[in-house]
Design a protein around this motif. Structure first.
Motif, short mmCIF file in Angstrom:
data_model
loop_
_atom_site.label_atom_id
_atom_site.label_comp_id
_atom_site.label_asym_id
_atom_site.label_seq_id
_atom_site.Cartn_x
_atom_site.Cartn_y
_atom_site.Cartn_z
N ARG A 168 -8.14 1.58 0.35
CA ARG A 168 -7.88 0.95 -0.79
C ARG A 168 -6.61 1.25 -1.32
N LEU A 169 -5.68 2.04 -0.82
CA LEU A 169 -4.60 2.08 -1.12
C LEU A 169 -3.31 1.75 -0.12
N PRO A 170 -2.29 1.27 -0.77
CA PRO A 170 -1.22 0.85 0.34
C PRO A 170 -0.42 2.12 0.93
N PRO A 171 0.13 2.15 1.94
CA PRO A 171 1.00 3.38 2.34
C PRO A 171 1.76 3.83 1.26
N SER A 172 2.33 3.14 0.35
CA SER A 172 3.29 3.64 -0.50
C SER A 172 2.50 4.56 -1.73
N PHE A 227 -7.71 19.26 -1.17
CA PHE A 227 -8.49 19.91 -0.30
C PHE A 227 -8.80 19.09 1.01
N ALA A 228 -8.40 17.70 0.96
CA ALA A 228 -8.63 16.95 2.23
C ALA A 228 -7.83 15.66 2.10
N GLY A 229 -6.58 15.97 2.64
CA GLY A 229 -5.57 14.77 2.44
C GLY A 229 -6.01 13.45 3.27
N PHE A 230 -5.32 12.45 3.16
CA PHE A 230 -5.64 11.14 3.86
C PHE A 230 -4.67 10.44 3.96
N ALA A 231 -4.57 9.28 4.85
CA ALA A 231 -3.69 8.46 4.98
C ALA A 231 -4.12 7.04 4.76
N ALA A 232 -2.94 6.25 4.59
CA ALA A 232 -3.48 4.96 4.26
C ALA A 232 -3.97 4.09 5.46
N THR A 242 0.07 -5.59 3.30
CA THR A 242 -1.51 -5.86 3.63
C THR A 242 -2.08 -6.37 2.03
N ARG A 243 -1.74 -5.26 1.19
CA ARG A 243 -2.23 -5.56 0.03
C ARG A 243 -1.14 -6.00 -0.79
N SER A 244 -1.35 -6.81 -1.78
CA SER A 244 -0.37 -7.56 -2.62
C SER A 244 -1.07 -7.80 -4.15
N LEU A 245 0.16 -7.97 -4.98
CA LEU A 245 -0.28 -8.14 -6.32
C LEU A 245 0.75 -9.49 -6.86
N GLU A 246 0.05 -10.30 -7.36
CA GLU A 246 0.71 -11.62 -7.97
C GLU A 246 0.74 -11.72 -9.57
N PHE A 247 1.59 -11.97 -10.29
CA PHE A 247 1.59 -12.10 -11.84
C PHE A 247 1.05 -13.57 -11.97
N CYS A 248 -0.03 -13.92 -12.65
CA CYS A 248 -0.41 -15.11 -13.06
C CYS A 248 -0.37 -15.39 -14.25
N THR A 249 0.04 -14.47 -15.04
CA THR A 249 -0.04 -14.53 -16.83
C THR A 249 1.54 -14.03 -17.23
N VAL A 295 3.29 -2.34 -15.26
CA VAL A 295 2.69 -3.38 -14.22
C VAL A 295 4.02 -4.13 -13.28
N ALA A 296 5.14 -3.64 -13.60
CA ALA A 296 6.12 -4.13 -12.72
C ALA A 296 6.50 -3.04 -11.79
N MET A 297 6.36 -1.98 -12.12
CA MET A 297 6.41 -0.91 -11.15
C MET A 297 5.23 -0.94 -10.26
N GLU A 298 3.97 -1.40 -10.46
CA GLU A 298 2.91 -1.44 -9.84
C GLU A 298 3.14 -2.73 -8.87
N PHE A 299 3.83 -3.54 -9.29
CA PHE A 299 4.13 -4.86 -8.74
C PHE A 299 4.85 -4.67 -7.37
N THR A 300 5.92 -3.85 -7.60
CA THR A 300 7.13 -3.64 -6.74
C THR A 300 6.68 -2.45 -5.49
N SER A 301 5.99 -1.29 -6.13
CA SER A 301 5.74 -0.33 -5.30
C SER A 301 4.25 -0.42 -4.59
N GLY A 302 3.39 -1.00 -5.34
CA GLY A 302 2.01 -0.95 -4.72
C GLY A 302 0.95 -0.03 -5.95
N TRP A 303 1.77 0.68 -6.70
CA TRP A 303 0.91 1.44 -7.67
C TRP A 303 1.92 2.16 -8.87
N ALA A 304 1.28 2.39 -9.70
CA ALA A 304 1.80 2.90 -10.91
C ALA A 304 0.95 4.07 -11.51
#
Length: 145
Positions: A75-79, A91-96, A102-109, A121-130
């Protein structure tokens, strides 16, 4: 198989558990347990406490059941994976499981007009999460005249 089993209330699980000999509980242990806005004193310590999730109650009452934790999040991008893993799954780490891009976000509004929200929202757009912390909800009820 019970999908999203960490979201299942324990009292609901107890209503159906005798219908099967074996079960596979699949879910995300980092999710919030079921919650209620009413007092919970009457259920504390009981196996049918509706504020406990079904998996926790099942594990508490059935010692030795094997648990398998998956080391990858699709579900998550590597960032975002390292931070989310450290904060919510110590308790149990994981990797992307995805690679950058692979995952992206586009502004449509247009922007929301709320500077803080727009920055989130801008931070999420540039880094993959916020992360955006919401203001506390007022406990006072509005007074009408």
């Amino acid at each position: 198989m019970l999908d999203e089993s960490y979201q299942m209330r324990s009292d609901t699980l107890l209503q159906i558990v005798e219908r099967f000999e074996r079960g596979l509980f699949v879910g995300d242990p980092g999710q919030l347990d079921p919650f209620t806005m009413v007092g919970t004193e009457r259920w504390i310590g009981l196996p049918h406490d509706p504020t406990l999730n079904g998996v926790s109650v099942m594990l508490a009452h059935n010692q030795g059941i094997p648990e398998h934790r998956l080391p990858v999040s699709w579900r998550l991008p590597p960032s975002a994976a390292p931070t989310i893993s450290e904060v919510f799954y110590p308790f149990a780490g994981f990797a992307a499981g995805t690679i950058p891009g692979t995952r992206s976000l586009e502004f449509c509004t247009a922007a929301f007009g709320d500077t803080d929200l727009d920055e989130t929202v801008a931070m999420e757009f540039t880094s993959g999460w916020a992360l955006r912390e919401l203001p506390r909800r007022s406990s006072r009820m509005p007074v009408s005249c």
